[in-house]
Design a protein around this motif. Structure first.
Motif, PDB file in Angstrom:
ATOM      1  N   ILE A   1       1.706   8.955 -11.314  1.00  0.00           N
ATOM      2  CA  ILE A   1       0.492   8.765 -12.106  1.00  0.00           C
ATOM      3  C   ILE A   1      -0.529   9.885 -11.893  1.00  0.00           C
ATOM      4  CG2 ILE A   1      -1.420   7.184 -12.629  1.00  0.00           C
ATOM      5  CD1 ILE A   1       0.482   4.889 -11.784  1.00  0.00           C
TER       6      ILE A   1
ATOM      7  N   PHE B   1       0.829  -1.210   0.000  1.00  0.00           N
ATOM      8  CA  PHE B   1       0.000   0.000   0.000  1.00  0.00           C
ATOM      9  C   PHE B   1       0.860   1.256   0.000  1.00  0.00           C
ATOM     10  CE2 PHE B   1      -3.134  -3.071   1.503  1.00  0.00           C
ATOM     11  CZ  PHE B   1      -4.237  -2.699   0.749  1.00  0.00           C
TER      12      PHE B   1
ATOM     13  N   LEU C   1      -4.710  14.343  -2.946  1.00  0.00           N
ATOM     14  CA  LEU C   1      -4.096  13.202  -2.265  1.00  0.00           C
ATOM     15  C   LEU C   1      -2.979  13.600  -1.294  1.00  0.00           C
ATOM     16  CD1 LEU C   1      -3.987  10.539  -5.119  1.00  0.00           C
ATOM     17  CD2 LEU C   1      -5.272  10.403  -2.987  1.00  0.00           C
TER      18      LEU C   1
ATOM     19  N   GLU D   1      -6.115  15.772  -8.671  1.00  0.00           N
ATOM     20  CA  GLU D   1      -6.065  14.529  -7.907  1.00  0.00           C
ATOM     21  C   GLU D   1      -4.867  14.556  -6.951  1.00  0.00           C
ATOM     22  OE1 GLU D   1      -5.669  11.060 -10.314  1.00  0.00           O
ATOM     23  OE2 GLU D   1      -6.526   9.757  -8.778  1.00  0.00           O
TER      24      GLU D   1
ATOM     25  N   PHE E   1       8.495   0.999 -13.357  1.00  0.00           N
ATOM     26  CA  PHE E   1       8.958  -0.140 -12.556  1.00  0.00           C
ATOM     27  C   PHE E   1      10.337  -0.666 -12.926  1.00  0.00           C
ATOM     28  CE2 PHE E   1       4.445  -0.227 -11.504  1.00  0.00           C
ATOM     29  CZ  PHE E   1       4.565  -0.243 -10.120  1.00  0.00           C
TER      30      PHE E   1
ATOM     31  N   VAL F   1       4.055   5.516  -5.614  1.00  0.00           N
ATOM     32  CA  VAL F   1       4.210   5.499  -7.078  1.00  0.00           C
ATOM     33  C   VAL F   1       3.044   6.242  -7.725  1.00  0.00           C
ATOM     34  CG1 VAL F   1       4.039   3.986  -9.109  1.00  0.00           C
ATOM     35  CG2 VAL F   1       5.584   3.400  -7.234  1.00  0.00           C
ATOM     36  N   TYR F   2       1.839   5.964  -7.220  1.00  0.00           N
ATOM     37  CA  TYR F   2       0.659   6.599  -7.809  1.00  0.00           C
ATOM     38  C   TYR F   2       0.698   8.115  -7.649  1.00  0.00           C
ATOM     39  CZ  TYR F   2      -4.126   7.450  -9.175  1.00  0.00           C
ATOM     40  OH  TYR F   2      -5.222   7.917  -9.827  1.00  0.00           O
ATOM     41  N   ILE F   3       1.016   8.566  -6.434  1.00  0.00           N
ATOM     42  CA  ILE F   3       1.004  10.007  -6.184  1.00  0.00           C
ATOM     43  C   ILE F   3       2.150  10.710  -6.919  1.00  0.00           C
ATOM     44  CG2 ILE F   3       1.252  11.780  -4.393  1.00  0.00           C
ATOM     45  CD1 ILE F   3      -0.233   9.899  -2.504  1.00  0.00           C
TER      46      ILE F   3
ATOM     47  N   SER G   1       7.060   1.654 -22.232  1.00  0.00           N
ATOM     48  CA  SER G   1       5.764   2.222 -21.865  1.00  0.00           C
ATOM     49  C   SER G   1       5.892   2.949 -20.528  1.00  0.00           C
ATOM     50  CB  SER G   1       4.716   1.123 -21.769  1.00  0.00           C
ATOM     51  OG  SER G   1       4.948   0.389 -20.589  1.00  0.00           O
ATOM     52  N   ARG G   2       4.810   3.604 -20.135  1.00  0.00           N
ATOM     53  CA  ARG G   2       4.816   4.366 -18.905  1.00  0.00           C
ATOM     54  C   ARG G   2       5.117   3.469 -17.696  1.00  0.00           C
ATOM     55  NH1 ARG G   2      -0.537   7.497 -17.535  1.00  0.00           N
ATOM     56  NH2 ARG G   2       0.071   8.597 -15.640  1.00  0.00           N
ATOM     57  N   LEU G   3       4.417   2.328 -17.629  1.00  0.00           N
ATOM     58  CA  LEU G   3       4.612   1.419 -16.499  1.00  0.00           C
ATOM     59  C   LEU G   3       5.990   0.789 -16.502  1.00  0.00           C
ATOM     60  CD1 LEU G   3       1.406  -0.627 -15.771  1.00  0.00           C
ATOM     61  CD2 LEU G   3       2.507   1.111 -14.382  1.00  0.00           C
ATOM     62  N   GLN G   4       6.462   0.408 -17.708  1.00  0.00           N
ATOM     63  CA  GLN G   4       7.822  -0.156 -17.800  1.00  0.00           C
ATOM     64  C   GLN G   4       8.829   0.853 -17.261  1.00  0.00           C
ATOM     65  OE1 GLN G   4       7.708  -1.087 -21.976  1.00  0.00           O
ATOM     66  NE2 GLN G   4       7.709  -3.297 -21.569  1.00  0.00           N
TER      67      GLN G   4
ATOM     68  N   LEU H   1       3.071   1.383  -3.538  1.00  0.00           N
ATOM     69  CA  LEU H   1       2.232   1.647  -4.707  1.00  0.00           C
ATOM     70  C   LEU H   1       1.535   3.006  -4.573  1.00  0.00           C
ATOM     71  CD1 LEU H   1       0.702  -1.850  -5.528  1.00  0.00           C
ATOM     72  CD2 LEU H   1       2.538  -0.633  -6.695  1.00  0.00           C
ATOM     73  N   GLY H   2       1.148   3.350  -3.346  1.00  0.00           N
ATOM     74  CA  GLY H   2       0.549   4.665  -3.124  1.00  0.00           C
ATOM     75  C   GLY H   2       1.515   5.769  -3.504  1.00  0.00           C
TER      76      GLY H   2
END
Lengths: 284, 289
Positions: free
Chosen positions: B96, B85, B105, B101, B190, B91-93, B184-187, B88-89
C-alpha cells in the motif's frame, strides 16, 4: 459500487492505522527518552566518573567499557565473517557441506542472547580461565554478531555481477586474484554496512555481558583485556532496578538511556545511509 | 607456486566458514558439560517439579515447570499481539505505501529493530507498567501482560521485514491477473498475494516467536519475577531467560543451582533451535529466504 469503494477505503485506512500505531509507540519511546534525557546530558556526565554508586557524576567508565567490548567483538567477528562469506559465495559448491554451514549460521542467529552468556561463561570465563573480563565478553559478543556479518557480506558479494569475475578469469587471472582485485573492492562497502549493524547490536546487548564481563559498579578505566568493565546497557539496568534509590536517580537513568540510544541509532542510521548510497552509486 | 597459494587460501577460507559449525557445536557441548552432573545428583526428575525454590534454609527445589509456563504465557500473549501488527504492517509497507512513505517506513522499522532491549525494558518499567497498573487497577504493574506488550514490540520488526520479503517475492503476474479479472486492490491483496506468501509469513511469525522466547532484559525488568504457575496475564511471572540472568550472578559455580540454570539454558536453546530450524526449512522450500 460506490459502497464497495467506501469499504475498501475504510479497510485500507484501518491497515494504515495499525501500522502507524506501531510507529507512534516507538516514536513515543524515542522522544520520551530524548526529552527527559537531554537535561542530564553534559560534558561532566559523559567524561566524569560515577560517584555514590552511580547516583551522581558521570558514566565515562561505562562508555569506555562498551567501546572496548565492541572493538574487541568486531575485530574478531569481522575478519571471520568476511572470510566465511567469501568462501560461501565464491568457492562452496551446492551440496551437503554448504547446507550444514547455512544451518549453523541460522541456528547461531537464533540462539538467545542469554544462552550466549551461559556459553561464554562456560567456555571463556571458566574453561579457558579468562575470568570475567573484556576478553571473555568480546569473544561472546563476537560469536553473537557473526551471523549478521556473514549474511550481509554474502549479500554484498552476490550483488557483484558474474561478468566481472568472468572477464578477469578469461584474462588469465587466478581465482583468488579475481576475488581480491575484481570482486572485493566492489563488495567492501556492503560488507562494512553489515559490520556497522553488528556493532549496533553488540553495543546494546546486556544479557551476554551480564555473565561474562560486566561490573556492577567499577569507577575506573580498564588497564588490560583481562579487566572487568562497566558497560552502558548493564549500567542502565543496574540504575533502573538494583539501585537503592532507583527513583531518585531517574535523571541518571534517562541520561544513560539517551547515550545508549544515540549510540545505537547513530550506528544503524549510518549503516542504512551508507547502504542506500552504495546501491545508488554503482549501476552495473 | 601460484597453485599452491590458491589451495592455501581456499583451505583458509574453508576453515573460517567451518567456524560457525564449530561454534554451534561448542555451544551445545558446553551447555551439556556444565549441566550434566545434575543428572547423577540430584537426578533429572528433580527438574520436572512444579516449584522453583533455589535458595532455602530447608531444601532447595529446582522444578522448572513454573519457568516454562512463565515463558509460555508471556510468549503466547506477545504472539497474539505481534501477529496482527506485524502482518498488517508488512502488507501496508509492501503493497500500500508508496514513494516517500515507504522510504520513511522501511528504515524506521530497521531503527526500531536496533533499539536495545534494556532501553525497551526501561521504558516499560518507568512508563508502561504504571499505566497498566492504573487502567486495570492492579496491585503491581509488573505482570506477564506488560512483558508481552514490550516483547511484541521487539519482535514486530522481525515479522514485518521477513513477511514483507515474502509478500514482495509473490510473482507480479498473480496480482496483474487478479486485477485484470476485476478484483479490487484489497481483494487482490488478501485473496491472492497474502495466501501466496503465507509460508513466508508463517516462517516470519515463527522467527518472531523465537525472538520473544529468547529475550531476556525486558522480561527481567517488567514481568515481576515471581516463579509460580499461572495463566493469568495480570499476574507476575518468571521466565526461563530472566531466571538465568537474575540468578547466575549469585550462584556458586558447580553447585546444583548452577547446573539447574544450565538445564534451563538447554531447554531454551532446544525451543529456539526447533523454531528456527522449521522456519528456515519453510523459507528455503518456498524460496522466500
Amino acid at each position: 459500487m460506490r459502497n464497495k469503494k467506501v469499504t475498501e477505503y475504510f479497510l485500507i485506512s484501518l491497515i494504515r492505522l495499525v501500522t502507524y500505531i506501531v510507529v507512534a509507540i516507538v516514536g513515543y519511546i524515542i522522544i520520551d527518552i530524548f526529552i527527559k534525557g537531554l537535561p542530564t546530558l553534559s560534558w561532566e556526565f559523559i567524561s566524569g566518573f560515577p560517584r555514590r554508586s552511580g547516583a551522581e557524576g558521570g558514566i565515562l567508565p561505562a562508555i569506555v567499557g562498551t567501546i572496548c567490548l565492541v572493538t574487541g567483538a568486531i575485530s574478531v567477528a569481522l575478519p571471520l565473517g568476511m572470510t566465511s562469506a567469501i568462501y560461501l559465495t565464491e568457492y562452496a559448491k551446492q551440496g551437503r557441506f554448504k547446507e550444514i554451514i547455512g544451518l549453523a549460521i541460522s541456528t547461531l542467529a537464533g540462539v538467545p542472547s542469554i544462552v550466549f552468556g551461559l556459553f561464554g561463561l562456560g567456555l571463556f570465563v571458566l574453561f579457558f580461565g579468562f575470568g570475567a573480563s573484556i576478553l571473555s565478553g568480546s569473544l561472546t559478543l563476537a560469536f553473537m554478531i557473526l551471523p549478521t556479518i556473514i549474511v550481509s557480506s554474502e549479500e554484498a558479494l552476490r550483488a557483484v555481477p558474474v561478468t566481472l569475475r568472468e572477464g578477469s578469469l578469461a584474462l588469465g587471472a587466478s581465482k583468488w586474484q579475481t576475488i581480491a582485485r575484481n570482486v572485493l573492492p566492489y563488495a567492501l562497502p556492503g560488507m562494512f554496512t553489515g559490520s556497522i549493524l553488528g556493532i549496533g547490536r553488540a553495543a546494546g546487548e546486556t544479557a551476554p555481558i551480564l555473565l561474562t564481563v560486566a561490573a556492577f559498579y567499577l569507577p575506573k578505566l580498564p588497564r588490560s583485556i583481562f579487566d572487568q568493565v562497566m558497560a552502558l546497557p548493564y549500567h542502565l539496568y543496574v540504575l533502573a532496578t538494583q539501585h537503592p534509590e532507583a527513583e531518585k536517580v531517574l535523571p541518571m537513568q534517562y541520561g544513560t538511556a539517551l547515550v545508549l540510544l544515540l549510540l545505537v541509532i547513530l550506528f544503524n542510521l549510518s549503516a542504512i545511509i551508507l547502504r542506500n548510497r552504495f546501491r545508488k552509486k554503482i549501476q552495473w | 607456486m601460484t597453485n599452491w597459494r590458491e589451495k592455501f587460501i581456499e583451505l583458509l577460507l574453508i576453515g573460517a566458514a567451518s567456524a560457525s559449525i564449530l561454534i554451534v557445536l561448542l555451544i551445545f557441548l558446553f551447555l551439556a558439560k556444565e549441566a550434566f552432573p545434575f543428572v547423577l545428583d540430584p537426578g533429572i526428575k528433580e527438574l520436572l517439579g512444579s516449584q522453583w525454590i533455589p535458595v532455602s534454609f530447608k531444601k532447595e527445589v529446582f522444578g522448572i515447570l513454573p519457568l516454562i509456563t512463565g515463558s509460555l504465557l508471556v510468549t503466547a500473549l506477545a504472539t497474539i499481539i505481534m501477529i496482527p501488527f506485524g502482518v498488517l504492517g508488512a502488507v501496508y509497507i509492501a503493497e500500500i505505501a508508496i514513494g516517500r512513505e515507504r522510504a520513511f517506513l522501511k528504515p524506521f522499522i530497521e531503527i526500531m529493530a536496533g533499539i536495545p532491549s534494556v532501553v525497551i525494558g526501561f521504558f516499560g518499567l518507568i512508563i508502561l507498567s504504571p499505566v497498566l497498573k492504573k487502567i486495570f487497577q492492579l496491585n503491581t504493574g509488573l505482570t506477564a501482560l506488560s512483558g508481552a506488550i514490550l516483547l511484541a514490540l521487539m519482535a514486530i520488526p522481525t515479522v514485518i521485514s521477513i513477511s514483507e520479503d515474502a509478500i514482495r517475492s509473490v510473482p507480479k503476474s498473480y496480482k496483474e491477473a487478479s486485477l485484470a479479472l476485476g478484483a479490487s486492490r484489497l481483494q487482490t491483496i488478501f485473496k491472492v498475494v497474502v495466501p501466496a506468501a503465507l509460508p513466508g509469513i508463517i516462517a516470519a511469525v515463527m522467527l518472531g516467536i523465537g525472538r520473544v522466547v529468547g529475550e531476556t532484559m525486558v522480561v527481567l525488568m517488567v514481568t515481576g519475577n515471581a516463579a509460580k504457575i499461572t495463566f493469568n496475564p495480570f499476574e507476575s511471572v518468571r521466565t526461563m531467560t530472566a531466571t538465568i540472568a537474575a540468578e547466575m550472578g549469585e550462584v556458586a559455580f558447580g553447585s546444583d543451582h548452577y547446573q539447574a540454570l544450565f538445564w534451563v539454558g538447554i531447554v531454551l536453546l532446544s525451543v529456539t533451535f526447533g523454531l528456527n530450524f522449521i522456519a528456515q526449512k519453510v523459507l528455503t522450500r518456498y524460496r522466500m529466504g
